[in-house]
Motif scaffolding. Structure first.
Motif, mmCIF file in Angstrom:
data_model
loop_
_atom_site.group_PDB
_atom_site.id
_atom_site.type_symbol
_atom_site.label_atom_id
_atom_site.label_comp_id
_atom_site.label_asym_id
_atom_site.label_seq_id
_atom_site.Cartn_x
_atom_site.Cartn_y
_atom_site.Cartn_z
ATOM 1 N N SER A 10 70.627 33.591 -14.585
ATOM 2 C CA SER A 10 72.056 34.210 -14.502
ATOM 3 C C SER A 10 71.333 35.076 -13.002
ATOM 4 O O SER A 10 72.050 35.540 -11.479
ATOM 5 N N SER A 56 78.611 31.365 -13.357
ATOM 6 C CA SER A 56 78.250 32.299 -13.893
ATOM 7 C C SER A 56 79.929 32.580 -14.732
ATOM 8 O O SER A 56 79.366 33.153 -15.989
ATOM 9 N N CYS A 59 77.472 31.470 -17.886
ATOM 10 C CA CYS A 59 76.157 32.216 -18.384
ATOM 11 C C CYS A 59 76.811 33.331 -18.833
ATOM 12 O O CYS A 59 75.998 34.030 -20.150
ATOM 13 N N ASN A 70 75.280 38.986 -15.210
ATOM 14 C CA ASN A 70 76.243 37.865 -14.682
ATOM 15 C C ASN A 70 77.591 38.161 -14.845
ATOM 16 O O ASN A 70 78.593 37.787 -13.681
#
Length: 95
Positions: A10, A56, A59, A70
């Motif tokens: 992250s 992203s 995540c 995130n």
């Protein structure tokens, strides 16, 4: 162990998402890069924008790793992608 790895990912995703802002650093010092450097910089920015978006999404996909970092990195990456698409569409209409 998995949670700690996702926290590191992250942080890395947030850094990758912010890296295209480094384009403005030469402007702060009144430097004018050559055309070759600008072209290379553009390709690097496109790469970092897409890399940030993909990482992203990876995540945010997991409920356990969904955090404010995130979500912010996803928004930033989406902003870069929309901005680049807008520039391409605008250049097609102008030319």
């Amino acid at each position: 162990m998995e949670n700690k790895r996702l926290q590191k990912l992250s942080a890395a995703v947030l850094i990758v998402s912010i890296l295209p802002l480094a384009t403005f650093v030469p402007a702060l010092f009144n430097m004018v890069p050559t055309n070759n450097i600008r072209s290379i910089w553009a390709v690097v920015n496109i790469f970092f924008a897409f890399l940030g978006l993909v990482l992203s999404i990876i995540c945010v996909k997991s409920r356990d790793s969904r955090s404010m970092i995130n979500i912010v990195s996803t928004v930033i990456s989406n902003f870069w992608i929309v901005l680049m698409c807008g520039i391409v569409i605008l250049s097609l209409f102008i030319n």
